[in-house]
Design a protein around this motif. Structure first.
Motif, PDB file in Angstrom:
ATOM      1  N   ASP A  47      -8.476   3.763   4.810  1.00  0.00           N
ATOM      2  CA  ASP A  47      -7.567   2.839   5.055  1.00  0.00           C
ATOM      3  C   ASP A  47      -7.854   2.233   4.046  1.00  0.00           C
ATOM      4  O   ASP A  47      -8.476   1.629   3.189  1.00  0.00           O
ATOM      5  N   ARG A  67      -5.531  -0.533   2.840  1.00  0.00           N
ATOM      6  CA  ARG A  67      -4.874  -2.342   2.986  1.00  0.00           C
ATOM      7  C   ARG A  67      -3.481  -1.692   3.024  1.00  0.00           C
ATOM      8  O   ARG A  67      -3.154  -2.999   3.066  1.00  0.00           O
ATOM      9  N   TRP A 106      -2.038  -3.433  -3.773  1.00  0.00           N
ATOM     10  CA  TRP A 106      -3.452  -2.347  -4.104  1.00  0.00           C
ATOM     11  C   TRP A 106      -3.403  -1.858  -5.250  1.00  0.00           C
ATOM     12  O   TRP A 106      -2.057  -0.849  -5.526  1.00  0.00           O
TER      13      TRP A 106
END
Length: 317
Positions: free
Chosen positions: A107, A109, A266
């Motif tokens: 995950d 984001r 990210w």
């Protein structure tokens, strides 16, 4: 009388500042001379710096990427869980000069994927949302893009280039440190001697600002060169993915879907999209080209394939 006393104290402080800064500069010079005397020649010093930079960069990259994969809580995707994805990955690897990487899901984001390692062993990490967002051909384009980064050892090369840029910047800054200390002491000291402690309009203050700005400009230039190379490698990975899959528009559509889904935040995702911006500084400092630029190049390649002609793709080939 009070004014005379102030000027006397100010002059004393000014002289003290000049002496202190000049002594500090002298200590730095002597320290550099001592370190230089430990090595017989300049060639050996340069060789030592090169080796130290290579070793520290390689060790930091190897351990840093391993910690990164462990930190984001990835799950290994076995062939039994995702046989079609593994078959697609097998087909891509067979057409590229790269060992088969381990495949992980996480995950992140944001809908994204990234590769760590190099051509002789690495890992692909895919965000779970990509399986819902992208049809198989488009997901294959993303995988091929990341495999291209592994094939070119882009991660390690980027770390080495950045390491040498930082080392060069540090050496230049260290070499200029005695001059910076001397000019700073003279600027502060003469301002006190003149009875104007806060004045920074004198000759020494101007010289100090000029030297500081030159060092900062060198740092910015090194950063721009590193970022420019990173953008070129993104284009090169797109080109390689299009070549291997034979479907440039699959990757182009994938990039558009990812862009529409969300703007990634990210910082470590190599295929993270970048929207077009009118700010030159933002474009120059970006590690990735805008999605518009990447999609346009892929469209041109697709058009070239359809017409049976080959268009030049520039220095990224």
């Amino acid at each position: 009388m009070a004014r005379f006393a102030f000027r006397l104290v100010a002059a004393t402080v000014g002289v003290g500042l000049i002496v202190a800064y000049l002594l500090a500069a002298l200590l730095v010079v002597e320290g550099m001379r001592y370190l230089g005397s430990l090595l017989p020649s300049l060639v050996e010093l340069v060789a030592l710096l090169v080796v130290a930079t290579l070793v520290s960069t390689y060790v930091g990259y190897r351990f840093g990427t391993s910690r990164l994969v462990a930190a984001i809580e990835t799950d290994r995707l076995s062939r039994e869980r995702t046989p079609q994805l593994h078959r697609r990955l097998d087909g891509l690897v067979a057409r590229m000069d790269v060992d088969r990487p381990a495949l992980y899901v996480a995950d992140l984001r944001a809908p994204n994927a990234f590769a760590v390692g190099g051509s002789e062993g690495g890992a692909l990490v895919v965000d779970r949302s990509l399986f819902r967002l992208l049809p198989p051909p488009e997901l294959g384009g993303i995988l091929a893009h990341e495999l291209a980064h592994l094939e070119g050892n882009d991660g390690l090369t980027a770390a080495i280039v950045d390491g040498f840029a930082r080392t060069a910047t540090g050496i230049v800054t260290l070499a200029a440190l005695p001059a910076l200390l001397s000019l700073s002491g003279l600027a502060h000291g003469t301002a006190w001697i003149r009875g104007r402690p806060g004045d920074r309009s004198g000759l020494f203050a101007r010289l100090h600002r000029t030297l500081s700005n030159a060092l900062f400009a060198g740092f910015v230039l090194a950063t721009l060169l590193v970022r420019a190379r990173s953008r070129r490698r993104e284009f090169a990975a797109d080109d390689r993915a299009a070549e291997v899959t034979g479907d440039p528009m699959a990757l182009a559509r994938a990039l558009r879907r990812i862009e529409r889904a969300t703007e990634p935040t990210w910082p470590f995702a190599p295929v993270s999209t970048r929207k077009r911006t009118d700010d030159p500084a933002e474009r120059w400092l970006s590690t990735h080209p805008s999605t518009d630029e990447r999609v346009e190049r892929l469209r041109q390649r697709a058009a070239s394939q359809e017409s049976g002609q080959r268009i030049p793709l520039g220095p990224s080939e």
